[in-house]
Design a protein around this motif. Structure first.
Motif, PDB file in Angstrom:
ATOM      1  N   THR A 190      31.336   9.238  -5.559  1.00  0.00           N
ATOM      2  CA  THR A 190      31.291   9.936  -6.840  1.00  0.00           C
ATOM      3  C   THR A 190      31.587  11.407  -6.576  1.00  0.00           C
ATOM      4  OG1 THR A 190      30.048  10.187  -8.918  1.00  0.00           O
ATOM      5  CG2 THR A 190      28.827  10.520  -6.856  1.00  0.00           C
ATOM      6  N   SER A 191      31.806  12.164  -7.621  1.00  0.00           N
ATOM      7  CA  SER A 191      32.143  13.581  -7.481  1.00  0.00           C
ATOM      8  C   SER A 191      30.894  14.433  -7.328  1.00  0.00           C
ATOM      9  CB  SER A 191      32.906  14.066  -8.718  1.00  0.00           C
ATOM     10  OG  SER A 191      34.093  13.320  -8.888  1.00  0.00           O
ATOM     11  N   ALA A 192      31.022  15.473  -6.517  1.00  0.00           N
ATOM     12  CA  ALA A 192      29.995  16.520  -6.454  1.00  0.00           C
ATOM     13  C   ALA A 192      30.442  17.645  -7.374  1.00  0.00           C
ATOM     14  CB  ALA A 192      29.823  17.022  -5.024  1.00  0.00           C
ATOM     15  N   ARG A 193      29.481  18.387  -7.887  1.00  0.00           N
ATOM     16  CA  ARG A 193      29.786  19.429  -8.862  1.00  0.00           C
ATOM     17  C   ARG A 193      29.197  20.768  -8.444  1.00  0.00           C
ATOM     18  NH1 ARG A 193      28.953  14.706 -11.041  1.00  0.00           N
ATOM     19  NH2 ARG A 193      30.446  13.850 -12.504  1.00  0.00           N
ATOM     20  N   LEU A 194      29.691  21.807  -9.076  1.00  0.00           N
ATOM     21  CA  LEU A 194      29.205  23.162  -8.838  1.00  0.00           C
ATOM     22  C   LEU A 194      27.677  23.186  -8.924  1.00  0.00           C
ATOM     23  CD1 LEU A 194      29.856  26.197  -8.486  1.00  0.00           C
ATOM     24  CD2 LEU A 194      29.914  26.357 -10.982  1.00  0.00           C
ATOM     25  N   GLY A 195      27.048  23.766  -7.911  1.00  0.00           N
ATOM     26  CA  GLY A 195      25.599  23.903  -7.878  1.00  0.00           C
ATOM     27  C   GLY A 195      24.861  22.743  -7.243  1.00  0.00           C
ATOM     28  N   ASP A 196      25.555  21.631  -6.993  1.00  0.00           N
ATOM     29  CA  ASP A 196      24.881  20.497  -6.352  1.00  0.00           C
ATOM     30  C   ASP A 196      24.381  20.890  -4.970  1.00  0.00           C
ATOM     31  OD1 ASP A 196      25.281  18.734  -8.445  1.00  0.00           O
ATOM     32  OD2 ASP A 196      26.893  17.609  -7.471  1.00  0.00           O
ATOM     33  N   GLU A 197      23.163  20.511  -4.661  1.00  0.00           N
ATOM     34  CA  GLU A 197      22.586  20.672  -3.324  1.00  0.00           C
ATOM     35  C   GLU A 197      22.787  19.331  -2.626  1.00  0.00           C
ATOM     36  OE1 GLU A 197      20.632  22.384  -0.060  1.00  0.00           O
ATOM     37  OE2 GLU A 197      21.259  23.376  -1.911  1.00  0.00           O
ATOM     38  N   LEU A 198      23.679  19.314  -1.635  1.00  0.00           N
ATOM     39  CA  LEU A 198      24.024  18.083  -0.941  1.00  0.00           C
ATOM     40  C   LEU A 198      23.291  17.986   0.393  1.00  0.00           C
ATOM     41  CD1 LEU A 198      27.889  18.085  -1.512  1.00  0.00           C
ATOM     42  CD2 LEU A 198      26.114  16.986  -2.910  1.00  0.00           C
ATOM     43  N   THR A 199      23.000  16.774   0.777  1.00  0.00           N
ATOM     44  CA  THR A 199      22.417  16.474   2.082  1.00  0.00           C
ATOM     45  C   THR A 199      23.361  15.517   2.790  1.00  0.00           C
ATOM     46  OG1 THR A 199      20.174  16.725   1.226  1.00  0.00           O
ATOM     47  CG2 THR A 199      20.420  15.499   3.289  1.00  0.00           C
ATOM     48  N   ALA A 200      23.566  15.748   4.080  1.00  0.00           N
ATOM     49  CA  ALA A 200      24.352  14.836   4.917  1.00  0.00           C
ATOM     50  C   ALA A 200      23.446  14.338   6.036  1.00  0.00           C
ATOM     51  CB  ALA A 200      25.560  15.547   5.507  1.00  0.00           C
ATOM     52  N   THR A 228      26.026   9.706   5.607  1.00  0.00           N
ATOM     53  CA  THR A 228      25.906   9.566   4.162  1.00  0.00           C
ATOM     54  C   THR A 228      25.698  10.949   3.567  1.00  0.00           C
ATOM     55  OG1 THR A 228      24.938   7.356   4.348  1.00  0.00           O
ATOM     56  CG2 THR A 228      24.567   8.535   2.272  1.00  0.00           C
ATOM     57  N   VAL A 229      26.524  11.296   2.590  1.00  0.00           N
ATOM     58  CA  VAL A 229      26.372  12.548   1.845  1.00  0.00           C
ATOM     59  C   VAL A 229      25.808  12.174   0.476  1.00  0.00           C
ATOM     60  CG1 VAL A 229      27.545  14.533   0.823  1.00  0.00           C
ATOM     61  CG2 VAL A 229      28.303  13.643   3.049  1.00  0.00           C
ATOM     62  N   TYR A 230      24.708  12.823   0.101  1.00  0.00           N
ATOM     63  CA  TYR A 230      24.094  12.483  -1.180  1.00  0.00           C
ATOM     64  C   TYR A 230      23.492  13.715  -1.833  1.00  0.00           C
ATOM     65  CZ  TYR A 230      19.588  12.633   1.273  1.00  0.00           C
ATOM     66  OH  TYR A 230      18.487  13.048   1.996  1.00  0.00           O
ATOM     67  N   ARG A 231      23.097  13.530  -3.094  1.00  0.00           N
ATOM     68  CA  ARG A 231      22.334  14.538  -3.834  1.00  0.00           C
ATOM     69  C   ARG A 231      21.148  13.838  -4.473  1.00  0.00           C
ATOM     70  NH1 ARG A 231      27.162  15.170  -7.441  1.00  0.00           N
ATOM     71  NH2 ARG A 231      27.155  13.245  -8.608  1.00  0.00           N
ATOM     72  N   GLU A 232      20.097  14.591  -4.667  1.00  0.00           N
ATOM     73  CA  GLU A 232      18.925  14.066  -5.365  1.00  0.00           C
ATOM     74  C   GLU A 232      19.103  14.326  -6.855  1.00  0.00           C
ATOM     75  OE1 GLU A 232      16.560  12.239  -4.198  1.00  0.00           O
ATOM     76  OE2 GLU A 232      16.828  12.557  -2.038  1.00  0.00           O
ATOM     77  N   THR A 233      18.804  13.338  -7.679  1.00  0.00           N
ATOM     78  CA  THR A 233      18.850  13.470  -9.131  1.00  0.00           C
ATOM     79  C   THR A 233      17.489  13.041  -9.676  1.00  0.00           C
ATOM     80  OG1 THR A 233      19.550  11.204  -9.629  1.00  0.00           O
ATOM     81  CG2 THR A 233      21.301  12.793  -9.066  1.00  0.00           C
ATOM     82  N   PRO A 234      17.211  13.307 -10.935  1.00  0.00           N
ATOM     83  CA  PRO A 234      15.943  12.833 -11.498  1.00  0.00           C
ATOM     84  C   PRO A 234      15.770  11.310 -11.384  1.00  0.00           C
ATOM     85  CG  PRO A 234      16.929  14.472 -12.933  1.00  0.00           C
ATOM     86  CD  PRO A 234      17.951  14.161 -11.874  1.00  0.00           C
ATOM     87  N   GLU A 235      16.886  10.595 -11.326  1.00  0.00           N
ATOM     88  CA  GLU A 235      16.837   9.136 -11.202  1.00  0.00           C
ATOM     89  C   GLU A 235      16.728   8.685  -9.750  1.00  0.00           C
ATOM     90  OE1 GLU A 235      19.436  10.692 -13.053  1.00  0.00           O
ATOM     91  OE2 GLU A 235      18.109  10.548 -14.789  1.00  0.00           O
ATOM     92  N   GLY A 236      16.883   9.599  -8.797  1.00  0.00           N
ATOM     93  CA  GLY A 236      16.816   9.251  -7.380  1.00  0.00           C
ATOM     94  C   GLY A 236      18.051   9.704  -6.630  1.00  0.00           C
ATOM     95  N   ARG A 237      18.181   9.221  -5.419  1.00  0.00           N
ATOM     96  CA  ARG A 237      19.290   9.602  -4.533  1.00  0.00           C
ATOM     97  C   ARG A 237      20.602   9.024  -5.049  1.00  0.00           C
ATOM     98  NH1 ARG A 237      18.334   8.753   1.734  1.00  0.00           N
ATOM     99  NH2 ARG A 237      16.932  10.442   1.229  1.00  0.00           N
ATOM    100  N   GLU A 238      21.629   9.897  -5.126  1.00  0.00           N
ATOM    101  CA  GLU A 238      22.962   9.463  -5.544  1.00  0.00           C
ATOM    102  C   GLU A 238      23.950   9.744  -4.411  1.00  0.00           C
ATOM    103  OE1 GLU A 238      25.895   9.808  -9.385  1.00  0.00           O
ATOM    104  OE2 GLU A 238      24.592  11.518  -8.955  1.00  0.00           O
ATOM    105  N   VAL A 239      24.554   8.698  -3.879  1.00  0.00           N
ATOM    106  CA  VAL A 239      25.509   8.844  -2.784  1.00  0.00           C
ATOM    107  C   VAL A 239      26.799   9.444  -3.316  1.00  0.00           C
ATOM    108  CG1 VAL A 239      26.875   7.612  -1.051  1.00  0.00           C
ATOM    109  CG2 VAL A 239      24.499   6.963  -1.458  1.00  0.00           C
TER     110      VAL A 239
END
Length: 132
Positions: free
Chosen positions: A75-85, A102-113
């Motif tokens: 999926t796309s990452a966006r401006l301001g996203d805090e990513l973890t690898a 794995t590169v992901y971001r945390e969202t209110p719904e959980g981890r999004e790859v």
């Protein structure tokens, strides 16, 4: 190795952990990383994953470099996203290794790859820094 990595430092990549074939890093998507579609340029996501991969495969001491790598953008990452690898060693054999990141971001719904990266490493002879 990471302390001398000017490319990763310029992007604000922070290594949180690197030990025994594993590493984790964080990066915030900034305005200079966003492409004409308003999403993070894939090259920056690749570089971020590659940095975590490099930190993981260099935890054993000898100089180790990428022999090849591939990435799948989920999926796309966006401006301001805090990513973890998160990089994890799958296997080492001779002077070679295989690592998954794995590169992901945390969202209110959980981890999004955001992306899955596979790197192939090769341990080489000691590299001498270039003189300026």
């Amino acid at each position: 190795m990471f302390e001398a990595d000017a490319a990763s430092a310029a992007l604000g990549i922070r290594v949180e952990h690197a030990l025994d074939g594993a590493a984790s890093a964080r990066m915030t998507v900034t305005d200079t990383m966003v492409n004409g579609h308003g999403i993070a340029h894939g090259g920056y996501i690749f570089l971020f994953a590659d940095t975590a991969f490099a930190c993981a495969c260099n935890t054993y001491g000898p100089v180790t470099v990428a022999a090849g790598a591939e990435i799948t953008f989920v999926t796309s990452a966006r401006l301001g996203d805090e990513l973890t690898a998160v990089a994890e060693e799958r296997t080492r054999y001779g002077r070679n290794g295989i690592y998954d990141v794995t590169v992901y971001r945390e969202t209110p719904e959980g981890r999004e790859v955001v992306a899955e990266f596979r790197g192939r490493s090769r341990t080489i002879a000691e590299v001498q820094p270039r003189e300026s």
